[in-house]
Design an enzyme around this catalytic site. Structure first.
Site, PDB file in Angstrom:
ATOM      1  N   ASP A   1       0.821  -1.217   0.000  1.00 52.63           N
ATOM      2  CA  ASP A   1       0.000   0.000   0.000  1.00 52.63           C
ATOM      3  C   ASP A   1       0.856   1.268   0.000  1.00 52.63           C
ATOM      4  O   ASP A   1       0.412   2.311   0.458  1.00 52.63           O
ATOM      5  CB  ASP A   1      -0.934   0.003   1.222  1.00 52.63           C
TER       6      ASP A   1
ATOM      7  N   LYS B   1       4.207   1.347  16.111  1.00 61.83           N
ATOM      8  CA  LYS B   1       3.076   2.146  16.612  1.00 61.83           C
ATOM      9  C   LYS B   1       3.266   2.535  18.084  1.00 61.83           C
ATOM     10  O   LYS B   1       2.531   2.045  18.961  1.00 61.83           O
ATOM     11  CB  LYS B   1       1.753   1.392  16.442  1.00 61.83           C
TER      12      LYS B   1
ATOM     13  N   ASP C   1       1.853   6.382   2.383  1.00 59.34           N
ATOM     14  CA  ASP C   1       1.071   5.187   2.697  1.00 59.34           C
ATOM     15  C   ASP C   1      -0.360   5.472   2.277  1.00 59.34           C
ATOM     16  O   ASP C   1      -0.971   6.427   2.750  1.00 59.34           O
ATOM     17  CB  ASP C   1       1.157   4.910   4.207  1.00 59.34           C
TER      18      ASP C   1
END
Ligand code: GDD
Ligand code: MG
Length: 360
Positions: free
Chosen positions: A111, A162, A223
């Site tokens: 992606d 993250k 992204d």
């Protein structure tokens, strides 16, 4: 021979709510399924064999790309019964690789739109003798990504996927989703269960003293995880800001597919794509937007930075900015839709129902 694995599965693969039945990699960006750009860029960098690791709706890839010969590639497809995570997906296709144990294998998140110099990443990998080499980029807000601090030689010192707390935000360098793995490292990932390459494989490799090398390349990078980012990426492809050999025709201010119809006095700019059989009516202005196949923008409508789904209709004089309109939806005339709004597939918004400006 250089070969690659392309990761195109997992939970986020569907571009919800925009196109419920189309996985993101197959939604057209600059007129061709997004995946085409990644495949063509890999091919241009000397990659010959690519294995697509898929889970959801895998059956749409093979009918379109086949054995890859149209792109000058040899393509294979492997479908997971249940999503195996990024690391599990990589391990799951190992038996399809031709590379020997010490040879490099490229791996791409499916992606990402980027101008990365793929050959330079492979060269960095060879020069440093690393076990894994990672493309890194810098972003303003790294929280949605994998943080990758490096030492002065570019060697990776930690991998923090993250980050949850401010203390964990130790760098603005992030994992840009392109790697070179030594083949034997792929074979060492556990089989038969989900594995996250970001949360499990990279931290474990580091703890075991493996050599992970970062290569910061500050080229174009995006992204495409959200519809807004997808529209931005598509426009940047058309404008030539994001380089891809697969953009049909020359780069410029707009891409109007041959079967589309644009009224002579309509203004279509900013990298807008008018998809197959889509129409733009008289006096309409469309900027930085993507109109998927069969979409209609009626006369006098103003559409900016928006994604208009397949077969969707934007009524006369409606003004859209940063909107996502699902396939088959109908926005009636004289509506005003702003940043972040998503109109569900096949929904109907009657004339003059939503506005931000005062009554006239
Ligand atoms: N086959 C398969 N199976 N592919 C998967 C699976 C799976 O179970 N899970 C994820 N993928 C694919 C996705 O389709 C995508 O192309 C890629 O792996 C990364 O997954 P995302 O879900 O998009 O992850 P992310 O964007 O939150 O984070 C990743 O990308 C960031 C860069 O955009 C991580 O790699 C981060 O570290 C990185 O910074
Ligand atoms: Mg992503």
């Amino acid at each position: 021979m250089t070969e690659a694995i392309l990761l195109v599965g997992g939970k986020g693969t569907r571009l919800r709510p925009l196109t419920v039945n189309t996985p993101k990699p197959m939604v057209p960006a600059a007129g061709v399924p997004f995946l085409t750009h990644q495949l063509a860029r890999a091919k241009a960098a000397g990659v010959e064999h690519i294995v697509l690791a898929t889970s959801y709706l895998a059956e749409v890839f093979e009918p379109h790309f086949g054995d890859g010969s149209d792109l000058g590639l040899s393509l294979e497809y492997v479908t997971e019964e249940e999503p195996l995570g990024t690391g599990g997906a990589i391990r799951n296709v190992a038996s399809r690789l031709h590379s020997g144990p010490d040879e490099p294998v490229l791996i791409f998140n499916g992606d990402i739109l980027t101008g990365l110099d793929i050959r330079a990443l492979v060269a960095t990998h060879a020069d440093s003798g690393a076990d894994v080499s990672l493309h890194l980029t810098r972003v303003e807000d790294p929280r949605a990504f994998g943080l990758v601090p490096t030492d002065e030689t570019g060697r990776v010192t930690a991998f923090l996927e993250k980050p949850q707390t401010p203390e964990e935000i130790v760098t603005d360098q992030i994992n840009a989703g392109a790697y070179v793995f030594r083949r034997s490292v792929i074979d060492s990932i556990p089989t038969g269960r989900p594995v996250s390459v970001e949360r499990e494989t990279f931290p474990e490799l580091l703890a075991a003293g493996a050599h992970l090398q970062g290569m910061v390349d500050s080229t174009y990078w995006l992204d495409l995880g959200t519809p807004q980012a997808f529209v931005r990426g598509s426009a940047d492809l058309v404008l030539g800001r994001a380089p891809s050999p697969a953009v049909p025709g020359r780069c410029g201010d707009r891409l109007i597919l041959p079967s589309a119809r644009v009224a002579p006095d309509a203004k279509v700019t900013g990298g807008t794509v008018v998809g197959a059989h889509a129409t733009v009516g008289e006096g309409a202005r469309v900027t930085g937007s993507t109109l998927l196949a069969g979409a209609t923008v009626e006369p006098g409508a103003v559409v900016t930075d928006s994604l208009i789904g397949a077969g969707a209709r934007i009524g006369a004089r409606s003004v859209l900015t940063g909107a996502v309109i699902g396939d088959g939806a109908h926005v009636g005339p004289d509506n005003e839709l702003r940043d972040g709004i998503r109109i569900w597939c096949d929904a109907t918004l009657p004339a003059g129902t939503v506005r931000f400006s005062s009554d006239q």
